[in-house]
Design a protein around this motif. Structure first.
Motif, PDB file in Angstrom:
ATOM      1  N   THR A  54       0.895  -7.594  17.645  1.00 49.11           N
ATOM      2  CA  THR A  54       1.474  -6.903  17.232  1.00 49.11           C
ATOM      3  C   THR A  54       0.619  -6.323  15.649  1.00 49.11           C
ATOM      4  OG1 THR A  54       3.078  -5.140  16.670  1.00 49.11           O
ATOM      5  CG2 THR A  54       3.855  -7.647  16.696  1.00 49.11           C
ATOM      6  N   ARG A  55       0.662  -5.542  14.858  1.00 52.36           N
ATOM      7  CA  ARG A  55       0.637  -5.861  13.736  1.00 52.36           C
ATOM      8  C   ARG A  55       1.242  -4.793  12.524  1.00 52.36           C
ATOM      9  NH1 ARG A  55      -5.187  -3.542  14.381  1.00 52.36           N
ATOM     10  NH2 ARG A  55      -6.490  -5.131  16.083  1.00 52.36           N
ATOM     11  N   GLU A  56       2.299  -5.711  12.270  1.00 51.46           N
ATOM     12  CA  GLU A  56       3.856  -4.634  12.009  1.00 51.46           C
ATOM     13  C   GLU A  56       2.755  -3.945  10.510  1.00 51.46           C
ATOM     14  OE1 GLU A  56       6.840  -4.284  13.197  1.00 51.46           O
ATOM     15  OE2 GLU A  56       6.262  -5.743  14.634  1.00 51.46           O
ATOM     16  N   LEU A  57       4.194  -3.353  10.128  1.00 52.29           N
ATOM     17  CA  LEU A  57       3.717  -2.510   8.603  1.00 52.29           C
ATOM     18  C   LEU A  57       4.143  -3.284   7.609  1.00 52.29           C
ATOM     19  CD1 LEU A  57       3.855   1.248  10.307  1.00 52.29           C
ATOM     20  CD2 LEU A  57       2.011  -0.046   9.546  1.00 52.29           C
ATOM     21  N   GLU A  82      -1.003   3.503   5.299  1.00 53.08           N
ATOM     22  CA  GLU A  82      -1.494   2.708   3.908  1.00 53.08           C
ATOM     23  C   GLU A  82      -2.876   2.195   3.903  1.00 53.08           C
ATOM     24  OE1 GLU A  82       0.967   0.346   4.358  1.00 53.08           O
ATOM     25  OE2 GLU A  82       2.712   1.304   4.993  1.00 53.08           O
ATOM     26  N   SER A  83      -3.853   2.566   4.384  1.00 48.20           N
ATOM     27  CA  SER A  83      -5.239   2.596   3.608  1.00 48.20           C
ATOM     28  C   SER A  83      -6.341   3.766   3.805  1.00 48.20           C
ATOM     29  CB  SER A  83      -6.577   2.061   5.675  1.00 48.20           C
ATOM     30  OG  SER A  83      -5.532   2.488   6.037  1.00 48.20           O
ATOM     31  N   THR A  85       0.393   3.606   9.727  1.00 53.39           N
ATOM     32  CA  THR A  85      -0.589   2.953   9.744  1.00 53.39           C
ATOM     33  C   THR A  85      -2.217   2.951   9.188  1.00 53.39           C
ATOM     34  OG1 THR A  85      -0.228   1.953  11.476  1.00 53.39           O
ATOM     35  CG2 THR A  85      -2.238   1.144  10.760  1.00 53.39           C
ATOM     36  N   PHE A 105       6.321  -5.190  22.806  1.00 50.77           N
ATOM     37  CA  PHE A 105       5.084  -5.565  22.649  1.00 50.77           C
ATOM     38  C   PHE A 105       4.389  -5.173  23.589  1.00 50.77           C
ATOM     39  CE2 PHE A 105       6.069  -7.389  19.077  1.00 50.77           C
ATOM     40  CZ  PHE A 105       6.942  -8.306  19.505  1.00 50.77           C
ATOM     41  N   ALA A 161      -3.950  -3.432   6.376  1.00 51.85           N
ATOM     42  CA  ALA A 161      -4.312  -2.593   5.409  1.00 51.85           C
ATOM     43  C   ALA A 161      -2.745  -3.188   4.453  1.00 51.85           C
ATOM     44  CB  ALA A 161      -2.948  -0.825   6.180  1.00 51.85           C
ATOM     45  N   VAL A 162      -2.075  -4.330   4.421  1.00 56.43           N
ATOM     46  CA  VAL A 162      -0.981  -4.717   4.130  1.00 56.43           C
ATOM     47  C   VAL A 162      -1.311  -5.529   3.318  1.00 56.43           C
ATOM     48  CG1 VAL A 162       1.732  -5.346   3.875  1.00 56.43           C
ATOM     49  CG2 VAL A 162       1.182  -3.300   5.610  1.00 56.43           C
ATOM     50  N   ILE A 185       7.667   1.525  16.863  1.00 53.42           N
ATOM     51  CA  ILE A 185       7.805   0.321  16.509  1.00 53.42           C
ATOM     52  C   ILE A 185       9.191  -0.521  16.349  1.00 53.42           C
ATOM     53  CG2 ILE A 185       8.176   1.238  13.879  1.00 53.42           C
ATOM     54  CD1 ILE A 185       5.491   0.199  13.134  1.00 53.42           C
ATOM     55  N   GLY A 238       6.143  -2.313  18.693  1.00 54.45           N
ATOM     56  CA  GLY A 238       4.940  -3.382  18.120  1.00 54.45           C
ATOM     57  C   GLY A 238       4.434  -2.247  17.870  1.00 54.45           C
ATOM     58  N   ASN A 239       2.989  -2.738  16.432  1.00 50.66           N
ATOM     59  CA  ASN A 239       2.238  -1.903  16.365  1.00 50.66           C
ATOM     60  C   ASN A 239       0.690  -2.908  17.061  1.00 50.66           C
ATOM     61  OD1 ASN A 239       0.816   0.229  15.147  1.00 50.66           O
ATOM     62  ND2 ASN A 239       0.743  -0.671  13.172  1.00 50.66           N
ATOM     63  N   PHE A 240       0.161  -2.321  18.260  1.00 49.90           N
ATOM     64  CA  PHE A 240      -1.279  -2.748  18.851  1.00 49.90           C
ATOM     65  C   PHE A 240      -1.936  -1.649  19.258  1.00 49.90           C
ATOM     66  CE2 PHE A 240      -4.148  -6.849  17.963  1.00 49.90           C
ATOM     67  CZ  PHE A 240      -4.249  -6.980  19.450  1.00 49.90           C
ATOM     68  N   ASP A 255      -0.704  -5.684   9.685  1.00 44.60           N
ATOM     69  CA  ASP A 255      -1.489  -4.934   9.520  1.00 44.60           C
ATOM     70  C   ASP A 255      -2.062  -4.689   8.369  1.00 44.60           C
ATOM     71  OD1 ASP A 255      -2.913  -2.017   9.291  1.00 44.60           O
ATOM     72  OD2 ASP A 255      -2.589  -2.706  11.761  1.00 44.60           O
ATOM     73  N   SER A 313       0.562  -1.511   0.359  1.00 41.82           N
ATOM     74  CA  SER A 313      -0.161  -0.137  -0.381  1.00 41.82           C
ATOM     75  C   SER A 313       0.716   1.370   0.108  1.00 41.82           C
ATOM     76  CB  SER A 313      -0.609   0.138   1.128  1.00 41.82           C
ATOM     77  OG  SER A 313       0.266  -0.872   2.254  1.00 41.82           O
ATOM     78  N   THR A 314       1.805   1.097   0.985  1.00 36.61           N
ATOM     79  CA  THR A 314       3.378   1.897   0.436  1.00 36.61           C
ATOM     80  C   THR A 314       3.956   2.702  -1.036  1.00 36.61           C
ATOM     81  OG1 THR A 314       3.730   1.665   2.954  1.00 36.61           O
ATOM     82  CG2 THR A 314       4.853   3.420   1.474  1.00 36.61           C
TER      83      THR A 314
END
Lengths: 350, 256, 252
Positions: free
Chosen positions: B167-170, C218-219, C215, C118, B145-146, C196, C200-202, B143, B71-72
């Motif tokens: 975690t939802r990595e990019l 990306e969308s 994030t 995390f 989005a990916v 990150i 991490g990313n939550f 994530d 997406s990037t």
């Protein structure tokens, strides 16, 4: 409370060696040129700097003793008045003075009462609520003193107490200081480069030169018998070195003087007051045994007289009136005859 | 005079025709130029090899590769980045480009399957996909989005699993890195990712019928200045035995 | 003239951001649970990180300024290292140290069952690591410019070192302290790479505002811009609120 100080302290390759006693209830002036170690001595006594060998005793308490004993400033009963006063700028005058008692455990109320009484005894009650940047130099000096006295110390240390003041304020503050010091019953030690301070305020003077004590005594002893060039210059007298024998002093570097102390033998110092030296354009006749020739090296006007520095054997400083200067028409380089009566010279063993 | 003119025109015509029909005898100019290719993160290991092969086949060409989450990459194209070809891990990421006519029709060129990556020694003892539901398990996913992330969601839905990731990595390589370092107990990545990290990670295979497939698409960017070369590259990636062979070696599946 | 160019260089992107913000959808976007969650997380972690930075960084700055420890120069260089590292590298370094198989982390996990990646604590660790140097450097400058004389005077008046530090030293370096804390907080608020990589990313746990923005990018780009605007408003708001303090200290 008596202070016994016998130590050496080294800092940045400068060595301070002290061996002296400050007697209870006395006022001692530590006199010396800049760089002589006076401030270091003060810092050591306050506990802000350590010693490298020896010991210091305050009354019954050993405050410094190598290698293990070093009582922190907080644990010593010393009040310090710093050069430039170091008043806490974010606190009011009252809070500054109350800071000590408060730190030592008194309640806020008690500390404030103590601060109030200090302000009163120093005649500056109205300044209580002002900040340090809202008072004059002379007032600041008094606040600094009040702050130090508020903790009722056994020892009062002052670092060049009058140095930060202009000439006019100095006079009145010095008188004020004298009163305050008189009222203080502990030991007072103050550091100064101004001989007038020492002469007027101190019971005893300790001369510090290049890290060592070069002379100790009462102000009058110093004035009468200076033992080093520095002291002599401070006292404004001529100091002549030589070897004495039966009333004759062979001056180091050339020259001969007749001195009244006939029994004196060996290495000696002789004091000759500039006022006792007379100048002549031609060789003088008369009773003076000491007559010698030289030339004028420098003329320094002072407010009511002229200092004349003379190159001769021995070199000498004379003071004459403006009238005399006009009469003699002296200028640098003028050849001149110098004379001094034997009785005006005082020689003593080195 | 007219005869000469006739002849002249005839020769010109033939030569002109020749330009339209490049023959094996080498009358046409050789392919040359530079291409900027944006490719999905999961192609990080395979595309350089394919690009190399392309450059060897056509020595006067140069392929510059740009990797990031799909997406990037698409965002970059939308913002006007000077990219000639874009290769993504799903059709949906490229869809926006199609709608705004920024890319030509996307064409599939390979497939990838998901797998469960675990650290060496499989400390959490994962043996099947339902183990991922375990309480306190440190699971990493991409994530949504990916592409890898939305594929993971699809995977869980398909298998009716109640799974919570930590975690939802990019991008998928970040998930892989944290599995390799042991900070995650498991991560949902592509089969190709674990293959490229062979000695540093283990994996738990997901049965084919339970798995989700990611279909990779490649497309020529509309604004490209190298239309012909871009098209040639796309064809090379999709149809040449060299390219497909490389992808197979890296673990990618046949496009059809 | 160069000054004007610098000003434009800094201001134009901000103006572009403001212009591009989807103002109609703005209220809906920023009141969404994800956005509020991210904002809450950002504010909490950045403030906690600043508090930790102050707790450890201010004494450190004092030790450096007074040159009390040996090898002051070396120590100062070590403290500044996070300033020079790209944030992602800082994140990697933290993983190597405190990750589950890290130098210290392995011990913590095996014996105490504690992990930092995390977790929200991990976010605080990452942001403290990158933001603390700002505070240390500013405070060291403040302490250096404070003449030793005042602390000496307080000591002779009977104040112990803690009282001297709290009642005399700190109030006198207050302007530097405020500047340092604000700088530190701003850096913590904007931290992305180390967070990150290490935490991490939550959403709700480790997805701070910067992570939420990336994030969203990306969308849905407009959501990303809206979230960025929130960050901008919060930061500018704080700076404006402290503007008075800055002006005051300049005057004095």
């Amino acid at each position: 409370m008596k202070i016994t100080a016998n130590f050496s302290a080294i800092r940045n390759s400068f060595r301070l060696s002290i061996d002296t006693i400050f007697s209870a209830g006395t006022v001692t002036a530590v006199l010396g040129p800049n760089g002589s170690g006076k401030s270091t001595l003060l810092r050591v006594l306050a506990g802000l700097q350590g010693i490298d060998s020896g010991a210091i005793v305050f009354g019954n308490q050993v405050v410094n003793k190598t290698p293990s004993v070093h009582v922190a400033p907080q644990g010593r009963s010393v009040g310090v008045v710093f050069q430039d006063y170091a008043l806490f700028p974010h606190l009011s005058v009252m809070e500054n003075i109350a800071f000590g008692p408060r730190s030592l455990g008194s309640s806020k109320k008690v500390s404030q009462v103590r601060a109030q009484s200090q302000l009163e005894s120093l005649g500056i009650t109205e300044l209580g609520h002002r900040k340090p940047n809202q008072i004059s130099g002379g007032q600041a000096q008094r606040v600094a003193l009040a702050r130090a006295l508020a903790i009722e110390p056994s020892v009062l240390l002052l670092d060049e107490p009058l140095a930060a003041l202009d000439a006019q304020t100095k006079e009145s503050v010095r008188t004020e200081l004298e009163k305050q010091i008189d009222g203080f019953d502990g030991c007072v030690i103050f550091v100064t480069h101004d001989p007038l301070d020492a002469m007027l305020l101190a019971d005893r003077v300790v001369v510090l030169e290049d890290g060592s004590i070069t002379q100790e005594g009462t102000p009058s002893e110093l004035a009468a018998r200076p033992e080093t060039d520095y002291v002599a210059t401070l006292m404004g007298v001529n100091l002549i070195r030589g070897v004495a024998n039966q009333g004759v002093l062979q001056v180091e570097g050339g020259g001969v003087l007749s001195v009244p102390q006939v029994d004196l033998r060996g290495e000696a110092l002789a004091v000759l007051r500039p006022e006792a030296v007379t100048l002549h354009l031609l060789r003088p006749e008369g009773s003076a045994r000491n007559v010698w020739q030289g030339s004028v090296r420098a003329l320094t006007p002072m407010h009511d007289r002229i200092r004349v520095s003379i190159d001769a054997s021995p070199p000498v400083i004379a003071t004459i009136t403006h009238l005399a200067l006009a009469d003699l028409q002296l200028s640098v380089g003028t050849p001149i005859w110098v004379s001094a009566k034997t009785l005006t010279i005082e020689a003593f063993a080195k | 005079m007219t005869k000469m003119l006739h002849g002249f025109v005839a020769i010109a015509f033939v030569v002109g025709l020749g330009a339209f029909f490049p023959s094996a005898s080498g009358a046409a100019p050789k392919p040359s130029g530079t291409l900027t290719v944006s490719a999905a993160a999961s192609l990080t290991d395979v595309f350089p090899v394919i690009a190399d092969a392309f450059e060897k086949r056509y020595p006067d060409t140069e392929i510059k590769l740009n990797f990031a989450g799909s997406s990037t990459l698409m965002n970059q194209v939308i913002a006007g980045a000077p990219v000639d070809v874009i290769a993504t891990a799903s059709k949906s990421t490229i869809q926006i480009g199609i709608d705004s006519e920024l890319v030509a029709r996307p064409l599939r060129f390979t497939k990838n399957f998901l797998t469960i990556a675990v650290p060496l020694g499989n400390p959490a003892n994962i043996s099947k996909i339902s183990d991922l539901q375990r309480d306190g398990l440190l699971l990493g996913v991409c994530d949504t989005a990916v592409p890898c992330g939305s594929a993971a969601v699809e995977l869980f839905t398909k298998n009716t699993l109640d799974v919570t990731a930590v975690t939802r990595e990019l991008d998928v390589r970040s998930v892989l890195a944290k599995v390799i370092s042991g900070d995650l107990d498991a991560g949902i990545v592509y089969v190709t990712d674990v293959k490229s990290a062979e000695n540093r990670v283990e994996f738990v295979q997901i049965p084919f019928r339970d798995n989700v497939v990611a279909t990779y698409h490649i497309s020529v960017v509309a604004d490209t200045r190298e239309q012909q070369l871009a098209q040639r590259f796309v064809n090379f990636v999709r149809f040449s035995t060299t390219s497909q062979g490389i992808m197979r070696a890296f673990g990618f599946a046949k496009p059809w | 003239m160069p000054g004007l160019v610098a000003l434009l260089f800094l201001v134009i992107p901000l103006i572009a951001l403001i212009v591009q913000t989807p103002w109609e959808a703005f209220p809906k976007i920023i009141s969404s649970p994800e956005a509020l969650e991210a904002l809450r997380l950002s504010l909490v972690t950045s403030l906690v990180a600043t508090a930790f930075a102050a707790l450890f960084g201010i004494p450190m700055a004092w030790l450096l300024a007074r040159e009390i420890l040996p090898f002051t120069g070396l120590l100062r260089a070590l403290v500044i290292v996070p300033l020079l590292l790209p944030p992602v590298v800082s994140g990697v370094a933290l993983l190597e140290a405190l990750g589950r198989r890290g130098l210290v982390g392995a011990f913590l996990y095996d014996t105490l069952g504690i992990t930092f990646p995390f977790t929200t604590v991990g976010v605080v660790i990452a942001t403290t690591f990158v933001a603390m140097p700002f505070l240390v450097i500013t405070m060291e400058g403040g302490f250096r410019s404070l003449h030793q004389r005042y602390e000496d005077a307080a000591a002779t008046l009977g104040a112990g070192s803690r009282r001297v530090f709290l009642r005399i030293t700190m109030p006198m370096v207050a302007p530097a302290a405020i500047a340092g804390l604000v700088l530190c907080w701003a850096r913590a608020l904007g931290e992305f790479g180390a967070t990150i990589t290490f935490a991490g990313n939550f959403p709700g746990v480790t997805q701070t505002m910067p992570l939420a923005v990336y994030t969203a990018l990306e969308s849905d780009r407009s959501v990303a811009i809206a979230l960025s605007m929130v960050l901008l408003v919060v930061s500018v708001g704080v700076l404006v609120a402290l503007r008075g303090k800055y002006l005051q200290t300049r005057a004095s």
